[in-house]
Design a protein around this motif. Sequence first.
Motif, PDB file in Angstrom:
ATOM      1  N   GLN A 185      -5.675 -13.214 -15.429  1.00 26.97           N
ATOM      2  CA  GLN A 185      -6.363 -14.492 -15.207  1.00 26.97           C
ATOM      3  C   GLN A 185      -7.771 -14.263 -14.682  1.00 26.97           C
TER       4      GLN A 185
ATOM      5  N   THR B 184     -11.166 -15.501 -16.496  1.00 27.24           N
ATOM      6  CA  THR B 184     -12.134 -16.378 -15.831  1.00 27.24           C
ATOM      7  C   THR B 184     -13.539 -15.799 -15.907  1.00 27.24           C
TER       8      THR B 184
ATOM      9  N   HIS C 299     -12.542 -22.937  -8.257  1.00 27.91           N
ATOM     10  CA  HIS C 299     -11.704 -21.757  -8.514  1.00 27.91           C
ATOM     11  C   HIS C 299     -10.770 -21.438  -7.352  1.00 27.91           C
TER      12      HIS C 299
ATOM     13  N   LYS D 120      -7.848 -22.096 -15.171  1.00 21.24           N
ATOM     14  CA  LYS D 120      -6.526 -21.591 -14.807  1.00 21.24           C
ATOM     15  C   LYS D 120      -5.437 -22.271 -15.619  1.00 21.24           C
TER      16      LYS D 120
ATOM     17  N   GLN E 232      -2.766 -20.425 -18.171  1.00 19.42           N
ATOM     18  CA  GLN E 232      -1.317 -20.512 -18.041  1.00 19.42           C
ATOM     19  C   GLN E 232      -0.683 -21.142 -19.278  1.00 19.42           C
TER      20      GLN E 232
END
Length: 237
Positions: free
Chosen positions: A19, A23, A133, A193, A197
């Motif tokens: 992740q 990002t 974030h 995020k 996911q």
Amino acid sequence: MSFDPYEFDRSLGQVQETQGQYTVKTFLWVVLGLLITFGVAMLGWVTNLTLIALIHFPYIMLVTTIVTFGLALTMSLRIEKMRVGTAIAMFIIFAVAEGCMMSTILYVYQFGSVIFAFLAAALYFVLLAAYGHFTKTDLSGLRLILISGLLFVVLFGIVSSFIPGFGAMDRIMCLVGIALFLGYTAYDTQKIKAYYQYYSGYPDLLAKASIFSALQLYLDFLNLFLRLLRYMGKRNN
């Protein structure tokens, strides 16, 4: 067992980025888009290509606006169905087209004001992106407020362009716009995020979601920059 920074997706037989890496990649796309836009804007201004184009093709900015709107709408509606290469190409074309339009502001505002507004926008953008974030607060509840605020700002802009007498409200609306796109920056950053996911395990979809997130944040920055410039920028005499 040693720590492996990657996760292995056995269903697809390949390594998947974490992740954090996802990002960072998304924000690198944002930076690339902004570099292209402001590079094209500077080129058009320094060489006077923008002025020449406006003289010979008076409707070029209208055409460019329609093109950018079409690209943004297409990416929004068909991002999952298009190829990764197509999404990248459309993002880059969008950034170039925006650069063509941005070059016109260098004829309107003093260069120092443009640089100051850009740096201020960059600072505010980084702060709100960091908040989006790292915060544990779910920002999805802001969606309706942000959409309503955006519609209000757009409608006000349309009405004020046709009906005189809204000049006194302009600075107030600039502040509203600044607050709105600061909110969008935090909100869109947190959505990175959610996309990770949701599309985890599907590398192609994940790559396209990264580009789409970058487009949203890129637009957040540009709108923030333009409103800061309009609020505090000094115009050329």
